[in-house]
Design an enzyme around this catalytic site. Structure first.
Site, PDB file in Angstrom:
ATOM      1  CB  ALA A  57      -1.346  -0.131   1.007  1.00  0.00           C
ATOM      2  CB  ALA A  58       4.275   2.126  -0.674  1.00  0.00           C
ATOM      3  N   GLY A  59       1.962   2.158  -2.616  1.00  0.00           N
ATOM      4  CA  GLY A  59       1.974   3.767  -3.871  1.00  0.00           C
ATOM      5  C   GLY A  59       0.518   3.907  -3.997  1.00  0.00           C
ATOM      6  CG  ASP A  60      -3.246   1.402  -2.692  1.00  0.00           C
ATOM      7  OD1 ASP A  60      -2.291   1.487  -3.809  1.00  0.00           O
ATOM      8  OD2 ASP A  60      -2.853   0.292  -1.935  1.00  0.00           O
TER       9      ASP A  60
HETATM   10  O1  RIB Z   1      -1.657  -1.784  -3.221  1.00  0.00           O
HETATM   11  C1  RIB Z   1      -1.642  -2.874  -1.900  1.00  0.00           C
HETATM   12  C2  RIB Z   1      -3.232  -3.611  -2.099  1.00  0.00           C
HETATM   13  O2  RIB Z   1      -3.784  -4.645  -3.031  1.00  0.00           O
HETATM   14  C3  RIB Z   1      -3.383  -4.827  -1.035  1.00  0.00           C
HETATM   15  O3  RIB Z   1      -3.912  -3.825  -0.713  1.00  0.00           O
HETATM   16  C4  RIB Z   1      -4.001  -5.592  -1.721  1.00  0.00           C
HETATM   17  O4  RIB Z   1      -5.330  -5.642  -1.725  1.00  0.00           O
HETATM   18  C5  RIB Z   1      -4.457  -5.619  -3.169  1.00  0.00           C
HETATM   19  O5  RIB Z   1      -5.420  -5.224  -3.970  1.00  0.00           O
END
Ligand code: RIB
Length: 305
Positions: free
Chosen positions: A250-253
């Site tokens: 989730a770093a990119g998110d």
């Molecule tokens: O970017 C991380 C996410 O990728 C995770 O939370 C997982 O659900 C996948 O979708």
């Protein structure tokens, strides 16, 4: 009123194991831990934008199971508007994640209910899109839906961000004109442009190609190397803050949600990129997807070591 960010995308329950290293084909490893954590690229980006100062609405689908309830509850706990999160007769999306001792991960996702987010559902919640300042999409829901949402965002005159994740192939050519900010990582930039991306210089070449294909501006995230911004006139490299990584999930998110929140709040592109990078750096110091995402005070208090 805080600026409004609308995220159109996936919600997944992450089933996370830690192991000394990622398993090879046919191999069984002894894991060190297991956790069930709310995730999904769409939901993670919604949580990031909300914790980092934006007013957020999520558009997505969860299954009629316990994971679906938990995924919705996690967003509601962040004061994210879920009027456009539908419950459908299916299993919720899941992600099987292994994180190794070097903080690298491998992920397999099963879309489940995310597959029910059709263009018709987007049209049903058009009022939510109309209220947005910034619209963010990713690629964990059907391609037809992403293309439809990008184009509707463009028609409405919104700032449209596409995080093309996960991507293993080129995007439909007619999407590019609808994208203000295309934010791929290195492998996604390579898949989209058809060019190798493994250095700053190859990232510049790929970013130029993506702009020639029609994207407004491109930000290629480069992990611990930071990110590369391109707008067709110039390139700018933003080095990443140095931190000790525990889990990069989730770093990119976090970068995308933080960048969107900052941009929507009126920060310059450069400041929004730096803000997103600090948020992403903090996220890698903590385990899990949504639990790792920092708050606005966390980012404001960050001092580079
Ligand atoms: O970017 C991380 C996410 O990728 C995770 O939370 C997982 O659900 C996948 O979708």
């Amino acid at each position: 009123m805080p600026a409004k960010v609308v995220v159109i995308g996936s919600l997944n329950m992450d089933l996370v194991t830690r192991a000394p290293r990622l398993p090879r084909g046919g191999e069984t490893l002894i894991g060190q831990s297991f956790a069930t954590v709310s995730g999904g690229k769409g939901a993670n980006q919604a949580v990031a934008a909300a914790r980092l100062g934006a007013q957020v609405s999520m558009v997505g689908c969860v299954g009629s199971d316990a994971y679906g309830e938990a995924l919705r509850g996690a967003l509601l706990a962040e004061q994210i508007d879920c009027q456009a999160v539908s419950t459908v007769e299916d299993s919720s999306g899941v992600a099987l994640i292994v994180v190794d001792d070097n903080s690298q991960n491998a992920i397999v996702i099963v879309a489940g209910a995310n597959g029910a987010l059709t263009p018709e559902v987007i049209d049903r919640f058009d009022a939510v899109l109309q209220a947005a300042d910034v619209i963010i999409c990713q690629l964990e829901v059907p391609d037809a839906t992403v293309g439809h949402a990008l184009k509707r965002g463009r028609e409405l005159g919104k700032t449209v961000i596409l995080n093309p994740a996960p991507a293993s192939r080129p995007l439909p050519a007619d999407w590019y004109a609808a994208i203000d900010y295309l934010i791929p990582n290195e492998s996604e930039a390579s898949a989209l442009s058809g060019l190798p991306v493994d250095t700053l210089s190859t990232a510049e070449t790929a970013a130029a190609r993506l702009i020639a294909m029609g994207a407004g501006k491109v930000i290629i995230t480069l992990g611990s190397q930071g990110s590369l911004f391109a707008d067709g006139k110039r390139f700018e490299h933003f080095p990443a803050p140095k931190v000790k990584a525990v889990d990069t999930t989730a770093a990119g998110d976090t970068f995308v949600g933080g960048f969107a929140a900052a941009l929507a709040a009126g920060k310059s592109e450069a400041d929004a990129i730096r803000f997103g990078q600090v948020a992403a750096a903090l996220s890698v110091t903590r385990a899990g997807a949504q639990p790792s995402i920092p708050t606005l005070p966390d980012v404001q208090a960050f001092k580079a070591p």
